[in-house]
Design a protein around this motif. Structure first.
Motif, short mmCIF file in Angstrom:
data_model
loop_
_atom_site.label_atom_id
_atom_site.label_comp_id
_atom_site.label_asym_id
_atom_site.label_seq_id
_atom_site.Cartn_x
_atom_site.Cartn_y
_atom_site.Cartn_z
N LEU A 107 -14.91 -35.47 12.09
CA LEU A 107 -15.57 -36.67 10.63
C LEU A 107 -14.26 -36.61 10.00
N THR A 108 -14.15 -37.54 9.63
CA THR A 108 -13.95 -38.85 9.32
C THR A 108 -14.32 -38.72 7.86
N ILE A 109 -13.04 -38.74 7.12
CA ILE A 109 -13.34 -38.67 5.46
C ILE A 109 -13.24 -39.96 4.54
N GLN A 110 -13.66 -40.99 5.00
CA GLN A 110 -12.40 -42.48 3.93
C GLN A 110 -12.42 -42.37 2.77
N LEU A 111 -11.43 -41.56 2.18
CA LEU A 111 -11.57 -41.33 0.47
C LEU A 111 -10.33 -42.59 -0.51
N LYS A 112 -11.05 -43.07 -1.45
CA LYS A 112 -10.06 -44.06 -2.52
C LYS A 112 -8.28 -43.87 -1.23
N ASP A 113 -7.64 -42.71 -1.03
CA ASP A 113 -6.71 -42.66 -0.63
C ASP A 113 -5.97 -42.85 0.25
N GLY A 114 -7.15 -42.87 1.38
CA GLY A 114 -7.38 -42.69 2.81
C GLY A 114 -8.29 -41.97 3.82
N PRO A 115 -8.08 -41.55 4.65
CA PRO A 115 -8.66 -40.73 5.83
C PRO A 115 -8.57 -39.50 5.47
N VAL A 116 -9.33 -38.88 5.43
CA VAL A 116 -9.33 -37.00 5.39
C VAL A 116 -10.35 -36.72 7.16
N VAL A 117 -9.26 -35.72 8.08
CA VAL A 117 -10.39 -35.62 9.62
C VAL A 117 -10.48 -34.57 9.22
N ILE A 118 -11.44 -34.18 10.22
CA ILE A 118 -12.00 -32.28 10.10
C ILE A 118 -12.74 -32.25 10.93
N LYS A 119 -11.72 -31.08 11.58
CA LYS A 119 -12.58 -31.03 12.89
C LYS A 119 -13.70 -29.28 12.97
N LEU A 120 -14.70 -30.54 13.67
CA LEU A 120 -16.45 -29.75 13.82
C LEU A 120 -16.13 -28.38 14.10
N ALA A 121 -16.80 -27.16 14.27
CA ALA A 121 -16.91 -26.42 14.66
C ALA A 121 -18.18 -25.82 15.29
N PRO A 122 -18.85 -26.86 16.49
CA PRO A 122 -20.68 -26.38 16.92
C PRO A 122 -20.48 -25.37 17.49
N GLU A 123 -19.48 -24.83 18.12
CA GLU A 123 -19.40 -23.53 18.22
C GLU A 123 -19.34 -22.16 17.71
N VAL A 124 -19.85 -22.29 16.64
CA VAL A 124 -20.46 -21.61 15.51
C VAL A 124 -20.99 -21.71 14.86
N ALA A 125 -20.73 -23.02 14.77
CA ALA A 125 -22.60 -23.19 13.14
C ALA A 125 -23.15 -24.63 14.32
N PRO A 126 -23.58 -24.39 15.38
CA PRO A 126 -23.86 -26.04 15.94
C PRO A 126 -25.09 -26.11 15.16
N LYS A 127 -25.62 -25.94 14.48
CA LYS A 127 -27.04 -26.41 13.18
C LYS A 127 -26.81 -27.01 12.75
N HIS A 128 -25.83 -26.52 11.61
CA HIS A 128 -24.99 -27.47 10.87
C HIS A 128 -24.01 -28.21 11.47
N VAL A 129 -23.69 -28.52 11.93
CA VAL A 129 -22.73 -29.31 12.71
C VAL A 129 -23.90 -30.85 12.76
N ALA A 130 -24.52 -30.47 13.90
CA ALA A 130 -25.71 -31.34 14.01
C ALA A 130 -26.39 -31.61 13.54
N GLN A 131 -26.38 -31.42 12.29
CA GLN A 131 -26.81 -32.11 11.35
C GLN A 131 -26.01 -32.84 10.61
N ILE A 132 -24.94 -32.37 9.73
CA ILE A 132 -23.78 -33.19 8.94
C ILE A 132 -23.68 -34.81 10.16
N GLU A 133 -23.81 -34.36 11.39
CA GLU A 133 -23.34 -35.57 12.70
C GLU A 133 -24.65 -36.03 12.53
N ALA A 134 -25.70 -35.91 12.82
CA ALA A 134 -26.98 -36.47 12.60
C ALA A 134 -26.44 -37.75 10.58
N LEU A 135 -26.52 -36.91 10.23
CA LEU A 135 -26.22 -37.64 8.62
C LEU A 135 -24.86 -38.64 8.51
N ALA A 136 -23.87 -38.15 9.42
CA ALA A 136 -22.61 -39.19 9.06
C ALA A 136 -22.55 -40.52 10.42
#
Length: 188
Positions: free
Chosen positions: A27-56
């Motif tokens: 997941l890459t979040i572009q902030l005013k100062d640049g990008p923040v990259v987050i490694k998501l953990a679908p193997e740990v929280a598959p439903k939460h990660v799927a929801q975040i990915e769908a919204l993004a």
């Protein structure tokens, strides 16, 4: 066979305490100062990660403010209902009280610790009430371990997370808050 079973058990124990290095969801979040990259953990929280990915993927997180930012603790964002600048229901006073049109998600607690850079799902008092909001830890928060769902870890740009405007008061409410300019998902 017994040795293979022991090796598998050890691997499961390891995976439950750290985000797997082979995870391909970023997941890459572009902030005013640049990008923040987050490694998501679908193997740990598959439903939460799927929801975040769908919204993004739908652009729901674009222009959403960091409505609650507590120095030395965390920066919270993701209220796509009331926290989306330019959105039909944008209301700075209500930012943090909304979610998305998607259903709430049942808790997916793990043994992953809340440490600096950990991304967790925000929720109400009910452990099964996470929806769209999440937070990024500025510092270790072991008191959250096993109480909130871990969805990922910042792998680059933590110095940019540190620049997010802090809130005032005990609840960290932010006036004229920073926002996530654009949020994208990459699957490799």
């Amino acid at each position: 066979m017994k040795l293979l079973h022991l090796a598998f058990a050890g691997l499961v124990a390891f995976a439950s305490t750290t985000i797997a290095a082979h995870a391909d969801d970023l997941l890459t979040i572009q902030l005013k100062d640049g990008p923040v990259v987050i490694k998501l953990a679908p193997e740990v929280a598959p439903k939460h990660v799927a929801q975040i990915e769908a919204l993004a993927t739908k652009g729901e997180y674009d222009n959403v403010v960091f409505h609650r930012v507590i120095d030395g603790f965390m920066a919270q964002t993701g209220d796509v209902e009331f926290g989306k600048v330019g959105g039909p229901k944008y209301n700075p006073q209500q930012a943090g009280m909304g979610g998305s049109e998607m259903p709430d998600i049942p808790a997916e607690f793990s043994k992953l610790p809340f440490k600096r850079g950990t991304v967790g799902m925000a929720r109400a008092q009910d452990p099964n009430s996470a929806n769209s909001q999440f937070f990024i830890m500025f510092a270790d928060g072991p008191f959250l371990n096993g109480q909130y769902t871990v969805v990922g870890q910042v792998v680059s740009g933590m110095d940019l997370v540190d620049k997010i405007k802090r809130g005032e008061g005990s609840n960290g409410e932010v006036s004229n808050p920073d926002k996530m300019i654009k949020v994208t998902v990459t699957k490799k």
